[in-house]
Motif scaffolding. Sequence first.
Motif, PDB file in Angstrom:
ATOM      1  N   SER A   1      39.692  39.869  36.827  1.00  0.00           N
ATOM      2  CA  SER A   1      40.098  38.793  37.746  1.00  0.00           C
ATOM      3  C   SER A   1      40.640  37.606  36.960  1.00  0.00           C
ATOM      4  O   SER A   1      41.626  36.981  37.367  1.00  0.00           O
ATOM      5  CB  SER A   1      38.914  38.353  38.610  1.00  0.00           C
ATOM      6  OG  SER A   1      38.480  39.397  39.454  1.00  0.00           O
TER       7      SER A   1
ATOM      8  N   LEU B   1      44.218  38.349  35.828  1.00  0.00           N
ATOM      9  CA  LEU B   1      45.189  38.273  36.921  1.00  0.00           C
ATOM     10  C   LEU B   1      45.408  36.843  37.384  1.00  0.00           C
ATOM     11  O   LEU B   1      46.515  36.484  37.808  1.00  0.00           O
ATOM     12  CB  LEU B   1      44.720  39.152  38.084  1.00  0.00           C
ATOM     13  CG  LEU B   1      44.617  40.650  37.775  1.00  0.00           C
ATOM     14  CD1 LEU B   1      44.045  41.409  38.950  1.00  0.00           C
ATOM     15  CD2 LEU B   1      45.994  41.218  37.397  1.00  0.00           C
TER      16      LEU B   1
ATOM     17  N   ARG C   1      49.102  36.557  39.366  1.00  0.00           N
ATOM     18  CA  ARG C   1      49.457  37.766  40.141  1.00  0.00           C
ATOM     19  C   ARG C   1      48.474  37.860  41.310  1.00  0.00           C
ATOM     20  O   ARG C   1      47.538  38.657  41.297  1.00  0.00           O
ATOM     21  CB  ARG C   1      49.387  38.999  39.249  1.00  0.00           C
ATOM     22  CG  ARG C   1      50.433  39.018  38.144  1.00  0.00           C
ATOM     23  CD  ARG C   1      50.124  40.076  37.103  1.00  0.00           C
ATOM     24  NE  ARG C   1      50.063  41.418  37.685  1.00  0.00           N
ATOM     25  CZ  ARG C   1      49.623  42.488  37.011  1.00  0.00           C
ATOM     26  NH1 ARG C   1      49.220  42.366  35.752  1.00  0.00           N
ATOM     27  NH2 ARG C   1      49.582  43.672  37.599  1.00  0.00           N
ATOM     28  N   TYR C   2      48.706  37.064  42.317  1.00  0.00           N
ATOM     29  CA  TYR C   2      47.701  36.909  43.371  1.00  0.00           C
ATOM     30  C   TYR C   2      47.623  38.120  44.305  1.00  0.00           C
ATOM     31  O   TYR C   2      46.552  38.426  44.825  1.00  0.00           O
ATOM     32  CB  TYR C   2      47.974  35.628  44.166  1.00  0.00           C
ATOM     33  CG  TYR C   2      47.848  34.395  43.310  1.00  0.00           C
ATOM     34  CD1 TYR C   2      46.640  34.060  42.729  1.00  0.00           C
ATOM     35  CD2 TYR C   2      48.945  33.582  43.062  1.00  0.00           C
ATOM     36  CE1 TYR C   2      46.515  32.938  41.932  1.00  0.00           C
ATOM     37  CE2 TYR C   2      48.842  32.467  42.265  1.00  0.00           C
ATOM     38  CZ  TYR C   2      47.630  32.140  41.693  1.00  0.00           C
ATOM     39  OH  TYR C   2      47.514  31.041  40.895  1.00  0.00           O
ATOM     40  N   VAL C   3      48.726  38.807  44.507  1.00  0.00           N
ATOM     41  CA  VAL C   3      48.679  40.011  45.328  1.00  0.00           C
ATOM     42  C   VAL C   3      47.845  41.081  44.622  1.00  0.00           C
ATOM     43  O   VAL C   3      46.967  41.728  45.221  1.00  0.00           O
ATOM     44  CB  VAL C   3      50.098  40.536  45.627  1.00  0.00           C
ATOM     45  CG1 VAL C   3      50.030  41.886  46.331  1.00  0.00           C
ATOM     46  CG2 VAL C   3      50.859  39.532  46.474  1.00  0.00           C
ATOM     47  N   THR C   4      48.110  41.266  43.324  1.00  0.00           N
ATOM     48  CA  THR C   4      47.326  42.230  42.550  1.00  0.00           C
ATOM     49  C   THR C   4      45.869  41.809  42.480  1.00  0.00           C
ATOM     50  O   THR C   4      44.962  42.654  42.551  1.00  0.00           O
ATOM     51  CB  THR C   4      47.903  42.368  41.128  1.00  0.00           C
ATOM     52  OG1 THR C   4      49.299  42.659  41.205  1.00  0.00           O
ATOM     53  CG2 THR C   4      47.205  43.474  40.363  1.00  0.00           C
TER      54      THR C   4
ATOM     55  N   THR D   1      44.253  40.145  44.714  1.00  0.00           N
ATOM     56  CA  THR D   1      43.674  40.462  46.013  1.00  0.00           C
ATOM     57  C   THR D   1      43.290  41.937  46.097  1.00  0.00           C
ATOM     58  O   THR D   1      42.182  42.289  46.526  1.00  0.00           O
ATOM     59  CB  THR D   1      44.675  40.131  47.133  1.00  0.00           C
ATOM     60  OG1 THR D   1      44.982  38.740  47.085  1.00  0.00           O
ATOM     61  CG2 THR D   1      44.100  40.467  48.498  1.00  0.00           C
ATOM     62  N   LEU D   2      44.203  42.807  45.677  1.00  0.00           N
ATOM     63  CA  LEU D   2      43.921  44.242  45.707  1.00  0.00           C
ATOM     64  C   LEU D   2      42.749  44.591  44.793  1.00  0.00           C
ATOM     65  O   LEU D   2      41.896  45.419  45.136  1.00  0.00           O
ATOM     66  CB  LEU D   2      45.176  45.030  45.305  1.00  0.00           C
ATOM     67  CG  LEU D   2      46.377  44.900  46.249  1.00  0.00           C
ATOM     68  CD1 LEU D   2      47.593  45.602  45.658  1.00  0.00           C
ATOM     69  CD2 LEU D   2      46.044  45.473  47.621  1.00  0.00           C
ATOM     70  N   TRP D   3      42.713  43.963  43.628  1.00  0.00           N
ATOM     71  CA  TRP D   3      41.622  44.222  42.687  1.00  0.00           C
ATOM     72  C   TRP D   3      40.270  43.799  43.273  1.00  0.00           C
ATOM     73  O   TRP D   3      39.287  44.545  43.183  1.00  0.00           O
ATOM     74  CB  TRP D   3      41.889  43.491  41.381  1.00  0.00           C
ATOM     75  CG  TRP D   3      40.744  43.517  40.418  1.00  0.00           C
ATOM     76  CD1 TRP D   3      39.982  42.456  40.021  1.00  0.00           C
ATOM     77  CD2 TRP D   3      40.218  44.663  39.724  1.00  0.00           C
ATOM     78  NE1 TRP D   3      39.021  42.852  39.134  1.00  0.00           N
ATOM     79  CE2 TRP D   3      39.138  44.200  38.930  1.00  0.00           C
ATOM     80  CE3 TRP D   3      40.546  46.009  39.711  1.00  0.00           C
ATOM     81  CZ2 TRP D   3      38.395  45.057  38.128  1.00  0.00           C
ATOM     82  CZ3 TRP D   3      39.797  46.870  38.897  1.00  0.00           C
ATOM     83  CH2 TRP D   3      38.745  46.392  38.129  1.00  0.00           C
TER      84      TRP D   3
ATOM     85  N   LEU E   1      42.956  47.287  31.553  1.00  0.00           N
ATOM     86  CA  LEU E   1      43.528  45.953  31.785  1.00  0.00           C
ATOM     87  C   LEU E   1      42.911  44.925  30.847  1.00  0.00           C
ATOM     88  O   LEU E   1      43.592  44.006  30.383  1.00  0.00           O
ATOM     89  CB  LEU E   1      43.304  45.549  33.242  1.00  0.00           C
ATOM     90  CG  LEU E   1      44.030  46.404  34.289  1.00  0.00           C
ATOM     91  CD1 LEU E   1      43.596  46.011  35.697  1.00  0.00           C
ATOM     92  CD2 LEU E   1      45.540  46.245  34.142  1.00  0.00           C
TER      93      LEU E   1
END
Length: 414
Positions: free
Chosen positions: A108, A111, A116-119, A121-123, A166
């Motif tokens: 987190s 990101l 990379r807020y969309v990623t 969110t998915l994470w 990551l």
Amino acid sequence: MFIAQVIFARALTPFDYGILASSLVAVTMLGAIASFGIGPFWLKIFGEKGWSGKEWLKSSLRIVVISCLTACGLLFTYSSIDRSGNGFSLIWWLTPMIGMFAVVDLVSARLQLEERYVTLTLWLMLPQAGRLIVALMAMFSGGALYIVGGGFLGVAITIMAIGAPLIAGMFKANFNLVGHNKEIQIGLPSPRVRDVFAGAWPFAIAGIFYLIYFQSDILLLKWMRGPEIAGLYNVAYATMAAVYMLPGVVYQKYLLHKQHRWAEHDRQQFLAVFRFGCGVMLTTGLIVMVVVLMLAPWAVPLLFGKVYSEAGRIVLVLAVCVPLRFLATSVGGTLVTQDHMRHKVCYMGVAAAVNILLNIILIPLFSYYGAAAATVASETVILCAYLLAVKKRVFGNEAWRGWTLRYRKIGNDG
């Protein structure tokens, strides 16, 4: 997460639901030890030092490994002491979640640094999606706790496997640090483990104190009143956790790393965002409180089942905390920057101590209503402490005036 809690409450008996809730609270608290606040520490160190913050990664990871092992040891000790119900066997299944919490925290942070807020969110959805899958498994298996434990074990291992590459990529500078030119100063001494520990411990302790004054009620209710009472209170807790989502997302996921940068390089922007945030959070908190007061008495039993109808009345007490929490999140967000975190930890420690003391006094007298009253008192204490601190240590006399619902962007840093 909220939907999963609803399914768990309906799929499990009140006794087993209380066992699950208290076990997850114990694992979550120890998860704060496992990550040792390294994720928020990375946001601070990269915000201040730019790409030179990469030099702190190796020692940071060593701290995480040590703290994960320590947390596992503490969990085993807790499980050997707490033999109530099925809690002993279930906690063993939940142990890998300690490592999962650490991996989620570190990825987190990466990101957020990359914006990379969309990623992101998915994470962050992955653990909650996993929890939902486990809840469905519990429902279709007739509420078997061993199925629940095995499900959480599988979720934890899967998320750690996804997140490890990551984290490894950061050591090769294979990520985009937004807001900083890619310049790494050569010849700087490599920080030692003790240097990382000195910088990260306030973030670690803050996470633990937060969980104490927000979740320890469930453990204390289980020990003092039994798993059924803890399960009932956990329904109210899950409801409030869903309500608190908004300020948490805004300040812990979206603004946190930006505030570190503004605190160092753009004080006008820092103050403008603070004033706007306080105005919006206070207003929004009051509106949400009214909505919760109107909906809780019938919505909670409708969702969780009539057996948990009393939880709706507990939520009515906890609803008082909504504007307090919203405003405290905004005000306290400034205290994570520069060297203020050490003071913030002290304030959180006082709130945690107040919470535990009041729970010990009030739970024997008023059961779950006593726990709710202790939470209201803790939220009040921490808001007052933050308001005094931000005036004394951050903005001076500017702190308490100029709160607004109209935001005016200052400078060129978005």
